[in-house]
Design a protein around this motif. Sequence first.
Motif, mmCIF file in Angstrom:
data_model
loop_
_atom_site.group_PDB
_atom_site.id
_atom_site.type_symbol
_atom_site.label_atom_id
_atom_site.label_comp_id
_atom_site.label_asym_id
_atom_site.label_seq_id
_atom_site.Cartn_x
_atom_site.Cartn_y
_atom_site.Cartn_z
ATOM 1 N N THR A 97 -19.009 -15.019 4.414
ATOM 2 C CA THR A 97 -18.815 -15.943 5.537
ATOM 3 C C THR A 97 -17.726 -16.967 5.186
ATOM 4 O O THR A 97 -17.449 -17.194 4.012
ATOM 5 N N GLU A 129 -17.435 -24.358 8.486
ATOM 6 C CA GLU A 129 -18.155 -24.034 9.718
ATOM 7 C C GLU A 129 -18.198 -25.285 10.596
ATOM 8 O O GLU A 129 -17.820 -26.382 10.179
ATOM 9 N N ARG A 134 -25.848 -17.790 11.177
ATOM 10 C CA ARG A 134 -24.895 -17.879 12.290
ATOM 11 C C ARG A 134 -24.226 -16.533 12.511
ATOM 12 O O ARG A 134 -24.071 -16.060 13.644
ATOM 13 N N SER A 135 -23.860 -15.855 11.426
ATOM 14 C CA SER A 135 -23.225 -14.545 11.526
ATOM 15 C C SER A 135 -24.200 -13.484 12.057
ATOM 16 O O SER A 135 -23.813 -12.596 12.826
ATOM 17 N N GLU A 157 -24.176 -14.053 15.777
ATOM 18 C CA GLU A 157 -22.883 -13.757 16.400
ATOM 19 C C GLU A 157 -22.598 -12.260 16.460
ATOM 20 O O GLU A 157 -22.025 -11.765 17.437
ATOM 21 N N HIS A 158 -23.016 -11.520 15.425
ATOM 22 C CA HIS A 158 -22.692 -10.096 15.352
ATOM 23 C C HIS A 158 -23.905 -9.197 15.585
ATOM 24 O O HIS A 158 -23.821 -7.987 15.358
#
Length: 419
Positions: free
Chosen positions: A41, A45, A88-89, A92-93
């Motif tokens: 990551t 951020e 967060r990733s 998001e994905h």
Amino acid sequence: MPFQAQRGTQDVLPSESPRWQWIEREFLSLANLYGYREIRTPVFEDEGLFTRTSGETSDIVTKQMYNFEDKGGRKLSLKPEGTAPVMRSVIEHNLCPTGSVARLCYLTPFYRYERPQKGRLREAHQAGLELVGSPSVAADAEVIEITVRFYERLGLKDLNVLINSLGREECRACYREAILAHAKAYLESQSEEIRDKAQKNPLRLLDSKDPDAQEMIQSAPSVLEFLEPESKVRFEELQCLLNNAGIQFTVEPSIVRGLDYYTETVFEVQSARLGAQSSLCGGGRYDGLIKEIGGPPTPSVGVGMGIERALIVLEAEELLPPLPPFDAFVAFTGMETRGEAYKVASKLRAAGLSAVMDVDAKSLKSQLRQADRSGALFVVVVGEEELGRGSVVLRNLATSIQQESPWAEVIEAIKKDLE
């Protein structure tokens, strides 16, 4: 005055980087055995990601974060820990669709503005695991088991594994009130800032470094006395699973961790080699974290393991591997043999052997001194007369034994000695 590395940061020098690479390889190799895949990551951020996950009253948010505004007016932060960016990733994905489980691992730097000391830098590094999507206590046990196996894999012994349960919201609410009541006399003598923080999150008192606070906490009630029935059963099951895995542990009610997102299981692994700051790593369960940052309710558990702190203990116990030597130094007698020496070095590398050459075409005597200083195991001398016979001179620098050897047999001779 020449430029220097910033306070709280350090250069990893060529003599040290192989040890970092070794630790990283061991971690990724072990994580892969359990089905974890690496995720990387960004180093910065949105500031709000950490404000919401770490807690507005945490030291990380109030004192330690490196915040800045970019040229677009966005408020950003260098990441102070590894879990929130991974979560967060995940959102998001869509890395963990509802009903599935994702096993993720990472190696990352993180940044906290604090007083630098042994094992605690402003730029530090950690290895981490995140098991996302499972509410099972077996997931907690798996993360703890991998953590312990990692340190054992590095050769560390006499580890102190501490576990605790913070229960669910009902438990935490009751325990907050109990801690505030117990700390009433102590808080009356403290500053308004400390009292305000304690009102917002009384559990922070358990992490306080203030000697008076630590003395007060010694007689505080245990969080385990407030666990909901389901959490008690869960914590007992965790202990059974760790026993079955052969993990020795101690139940330690004072372990609460320093981030607001933890629920249920929390744990640390400690080493006496680190002195007062004895924690090698810490982790636990954070079932509300993904929902807190905008995703669907997703149970998760993980751990962050400090690399610098592991290196301190490994060095103290003389467990760090030696600097790996080069296999061969290729020397040549003059410009007329330099081209052939390049070919020899290329063939050695193609065979998987490391080979170093003098790039300045210095005298053979100078090249041989370089070979000794380089730490190479062998020196291969390419001479005009030997070339005419299809051979080179091969010298073992450890034994000083040298012989003229047909070129076709050199690679096999080196590999045989390396076995």
